[in-house]
Motif scaffolding. Structure first.
Motif, short mmCIF file in Angstrom:
data_model
loop_
_atom_site.label_atom_id
_atom_site.label_comp_id
_atom_site.label_asym_id
_atom_site.label_seq_id
_atom_site.Cartn_x
_atom_site.Cartn_y
_atom_site.Cartn_z
N GLY A 68 53.48 67.53 21.34
CA GLY A 68 54.33 67.34 19.95
C GLY A 68 55.45 66.63 19.74
O GLY A 68 55.56 65.78 20.86
N THR A 69 55.90 66.37 18.56
CA THR A 69 56.88 65.38 18.49
C THR A 69 58.19 66.18 18.21
O THR A 69 58.30 67.05 17.55
N VAL A 70 59.38 65.53 18.54
CA VAL A 70 60.85 66.26 18.32
C VAL A 70 61.39 64.81 17.81
O VAL A 70 61.66 63.88 18.46
N ASP A 71 62.09 64.88 16.61
CA ASP A 71 62.97 63.88 15.99
C ASP A 71 64.25 64.10 16.45
O ASP A 71 64.67 65.30 17.01
N THR A 72 65.25 63.17 16.20
CA THR A 72 66.71 63.30 16.74
C THR A 72 67.35 64.66 15.96
O THR A 72 68.38 65.07 16.47
N ASP A 73 66.90 65.20 14.79
CA ASP A 73 67.21 66.26 14.13
C ASP A 73 66.97 67.45 14.64
O ASP A 73 67.37 68.67 14.42
N GLY A 74 66.00 67.50 15.69
CA GLY A 74 65.43 68.75 16.34
C GLY A 74 64.32 69.15 15.66
O GLY A 74 63.62 70.40 15.81
#
Length: 146
Positions: A68-74
């Protein structure tokens, strides 16, 4: 007959290679949070890598055999859920590809009697298309036991 500890040793060596030699030339130089919290049921990020192409962190999952991916905003989102992935335990991003250590210790929802403690692979996926580009059976690299 191959020794089971040799398969584990080979898989561990591949994992160390993938995670220890991270190339940070393409990592972001922008300010990022010291900690990023995210929620995804039963996902404990066993492998973490950054993709400058996606501008997101990639996280692996042993229980669900996915990336999965996680951006800097969670914000978490599934990226790769290919049927070949049983338990992704480590990875390295290189350009538009992600190299994934795939194994089966019997703890994944994708584990089967045929794959449990029998799987040690390196899978290469294209990040743009999600296509599996290469599959290398690491167990096949071991010399035959005497």
């Amino acid at each position: 007959m191959k020794k089971p500890w040799m398969t584990g040793t080979l898989l561990m060596a591949a994992t160390c290679w993938l995670t220890a030699c991270e190339d940070h030339r393409n990592s972001p130089n922008a300010n990022s949070p010291e900690r990023i919290n995210f929620v995804s049921e039963r996902l404990y990020p066993e492998g973490i890598a950054y993709s400058s192409q996606l501008a997101k962190f990639l996280v692996t999952s042993i229980p669900f055999g996915k990336i999965g991916t996680v951006d800097t905003d969670g914000r978490y989102a599934d990226l790769l859920t290919a049927p070949e992935l049983i338990a992704a335990i480590g990875m390295k991003v290189a350009g538009d590809r992600v190299f994934v250590c795939n194994s089966d210790q019997g703890r994944s929802v994708r584990s089967t009697p045929a794959t449990t403690r029998q799987t040690a692979e390196l899978l290469v996926f294209n990040l743009r298309t999600g296509a599996l580009e290469r599959r290398t059976n690491l167990d096949a690299l071991l010399p035959a036991a005497e």
